[in-house]
Motif scaffolding. Structure first.
Motif, PDB file in Angstrom:
ATOM      1  N   TYR A 151      10.013 -30.682 -33.896  1.00  0.00           N
ATOM      2  CA  TYR A 151       9.981 -29.234 -34.179  1.00  0.00           C
ATOM      3  C   TYR A 151       9.080 -28.578 -33.133  1.00  0.00           C
ATOM      4  CZ  TYR A 151      11.656 -30.905 -38.731  1.00  0.00           C
ATOM      5  OH  TYR A 151      12.352 -31.518 -39.751  1.00  0.00           O
ATOM      6  N   PRO A 178       8.122 -27.120 -40.473  1.00  0.00           N
ATOM      7  CA  PRO A 178       8.070 -26.608 -41.839  1.00  0.00           C
ATOM      8  C   PRO A 178       6.668 -26.546 -42.433  1.00  0.00           C
ATOM      9  CG  PRO A 178       9.812 -28.252 -41.593  1.00  0.00           C
ATOM     10  CD  PRO A 178       8.979 -28.314 -40.360  1.00  0.00           C
ATOM     11  N   TRP A 179       5.678 -27.157 -41.778  1.00  0.00           N
ATOM     12  CA  TRP A 179       4.302 -27.064 -42.266  1.00  0.00           C
ATOM     13  C   TRP A 179       3.693 -25.701 -41.950  1.00  0.00           C
ATOM     14  CZ3 TRP A 179       6.239 -30.332 -38.646  1.00  0.00           C
ATOM     15  CH2 TRP A 179       5.856 -30.147 -37.302  1.00  0.00           C
ATOM     16  N   GLU A 196       4.323 -21.582 -42.364  1.00  0.00           N
ATOM     17  CA  GLU A 196       5.069 -20.694 -43.256  1.00  0.00           C
ATOM     18  C   GLU A 196       6.263 -20.055 -42.556  1.00  0.00           C
ATOM     19  OE1 GLU A 196       6.211 -18.619 -46.642  1.00  0.00           O
ATOM     20  OE2 GLU A 196       4.751 -20.256 -46.434  1.00  0.00           O
ATOM     21  N   ARG A 197       6.095 -19.635 -41.332  1.00  0.00           N
ATOM     22  CA  ARG A 197       7.163 -18.917 -40.632  1.00  0.00           C
ATOM     23  C   ARG A 197       8.327 -19.823 -40.229  1.00  0.00           C
ATOM     24  NH1 ARG A 197       4.726 -17.037 -34.839  1.00  0.00           N
ATOM     25  NH2 ARG A 197       6.858 -16.238 -34.652  1.00  0.00           N
ATOM     26  N   TYR A 198       8.125 -21.152 -40.309  1.00  0.00           N
ATOM     27  CA  TYR A 198       9.184 -22.081 -39.922  1.00  0.00           C
ATOM     28  C   TYR A 198       9.659 -22.941 -41.093  1.00  0.00           C
ATOM     29  CZ  TYR A 198       7.789 -20.911 -35.147  1.00  0.00           C
ATOM     30  OH  TYR A 198       7.497 -20.244 -33.990  1.00  0.00           O
ATOM     31  N   LYS A 199       9.315 -22.548 -42.324  1.00  0.00           N
ATOM     32  CA  LYS A 199       9.644 -23.385 -43.476  1.00  0.00           C
ATOM     33  C   LYS A 199      11.145 -23.498 -43.730  1.00  0.00           C
ATOM     34  CE  LYS A 199       9.190 -19.664 -46.904  1.00  0.00           C
ATOM     35  NZ  LYS A 199       8.469 -19.237 -48.123  1.00  0.00           N
ATOM     36  N   ASP A 200      11.940 -22.593 -43.139  1.00  0.00           N
ATOM     37  CA  ASP A 200      13.387 -22.643 -43.321  1.00  0.00           C
ATOM     38  C   ASP A 200      14.125 -23.003 -42.040  1.00  0.00           C
ATOM     39  OD1 ASP A 200      13.267 -21.862 -46.059  1.00  0.00           O
ATOM     40  OD2 ASP A 200      12.981 -19.779 -45.443  1.00  0.00           O
ATOM     41  N   ALA A 233      14.577 -28.637 -41.836  1.00  0.00           N
ATOM     42  CA  ALA A 233      13.342 -28.530 -42.614  1.00  0.00           C
ATOM     43  C   ALA A 233      13.441 -29.335 -43.903  1.00  0.00           C
ATOM     44  CB  ALA A 233      13.039 -27.066 -42.925  1.00  0.00           C
ATOM     45  N   ASP A 234      14.634 -29.383 -44.478  1.00  0.00           N
ATOM     46  CA  ASP A 234      14.803 -30.094 -45.753  1.00  0.00           C
ATOM     47  C   ASP A 234      14.484 -31.582 -45.615  1.00  0.00           C
ATOM     48  OD1 ASP A 234      17.059 -30.270 -44.060  1.00  0.00           O
ATOM     49  OD2 ASP A 234      18.375 -30.817 -45.734  1.00  0.00           O
ATOM     50  N   LEU A 278      10.597 -31.859 -45.393  1.00  0.00           N
ATOM     51  CA  LEU A 278       9.955 -31.562 -46.673  1.00  0.00           C
ATOM     52  C   LEU A 278      10.167 -32.698 -47.678  1.00  0.00           C
ATOM     53  CD1 LEU A 278      10.847 -27.777 -46.902  1.00  0.00           C
ATOM     54  CD2 LEU A 278       8.569 -28.760 -46.559  1.00  0.00           C
TER      55      LEU A 278
END
Length: 242
Positions: A208, A213-214, A216-220, A224-225, A228
């Protein structure tokens, strides 16, 4: 702290992996370590490259530069030194998630790196400045031949003093001494693409590079799934050890 898995009945020396560490991305390191140990079919010895430890041991004295987006921007080049310049391969990586393990074999070239990638956005991670230069992202995943004489130049003194251009463009090597790794082993989310009905383009190790995903702005962000899910497993495992 280094970590390793020991497979019953094996006498193979652990394969050394050095992962770039930044205190702001502790979760990224832990998930990478967890996924490597989980999916590896060979013994591993995993070590974080922590700038604070290197400084306290007088192995790194470089002043922080405004172009450094992470604490391991330059310390990663100490990998052959930290491996003791031993003959054979070792891995230096900033990769965040590894579904399977690398198909590791002997390394005939001095180093092997992914294909050149130019990233054109002006920021990355949590707003850090993005610097564009030739061989961008080659140093984010490097399979070193640690015992090669030319890699012995990468001493603490040199890494603390040489220019970013010298290090990130591998100027201590001739071009023919640099091997190649398929991009899927350092799949850059946001840059590389999976081609429909072409399984050879599906990532084998996910990086990444702009932010994971760690943040906030890239959590999606894409994939990312997967990260996570691995984080959830990692945290459950950690609680089980306590």
């Amino acid at each position: 702290m280094a970590s390793s898995n020991h497979l019953p009945g094996t006498t193979v020396p652990p394969f050394m992996i050095f992962i770039g560490y930044d205190p702001r991305e502790d979760a990224a390191y832990n998930v990478c370590r967890h996924s490597l140990l989980k999916h590896s079919s060979i013994p591993l010895h995993i070590s974080p490259i922590k700038q604070s430890d290197l400084r306290s041991s007088n192995l790194y004295s470089r002043d922080r530069d405004t172009t450094e987006s992470t604490e391991f921007s330059f310390t990663r080049f100490l990998t052959p030194y930290l491996a003791g310049f031993q003959d054979g391969p070792c891995l230096s990586t900033a990769i965040s998630y590894t579904p399977p393990m690398w198909p590791i074999s002997s390394v005939s070239s001095t180093i092997a790196s992914p294909s050149c990638v130019y990233t054109m956005k002006t920021t990355k991670m949590d707003g850090a400045v993005q610097t564009v230069y030739p061989r961008k992202n080659w140093s984010s995943m490097v399979l070193y031949n640690c015992g090669h004489p030319k890699n012995r130049i990468l001493t603490p003194e040199l890494v603390s003093s040489e220019t970013g251009a010298f290090l990130h463009r591998f100027r201590w090597l001739d071009d023919e001494e640099i091997g190649s790794v398929p991009f899927v082993w350092n799949f850059l989310v946001g840059h590389n693409r999976v081609v429909e009905n072409d399984p050879t383009t599906f990532p084998q190790a996910i990086h990444y590079t702009l932010g994971g995903p760690w943040f906030e702005r890239y959590k999606d962000c894409e994939f990312a799934d997967l990260w996570l899910k691995e984080l959830e497993e990692c945290e459950k495992e950690k609680k089980g050890d306590n």
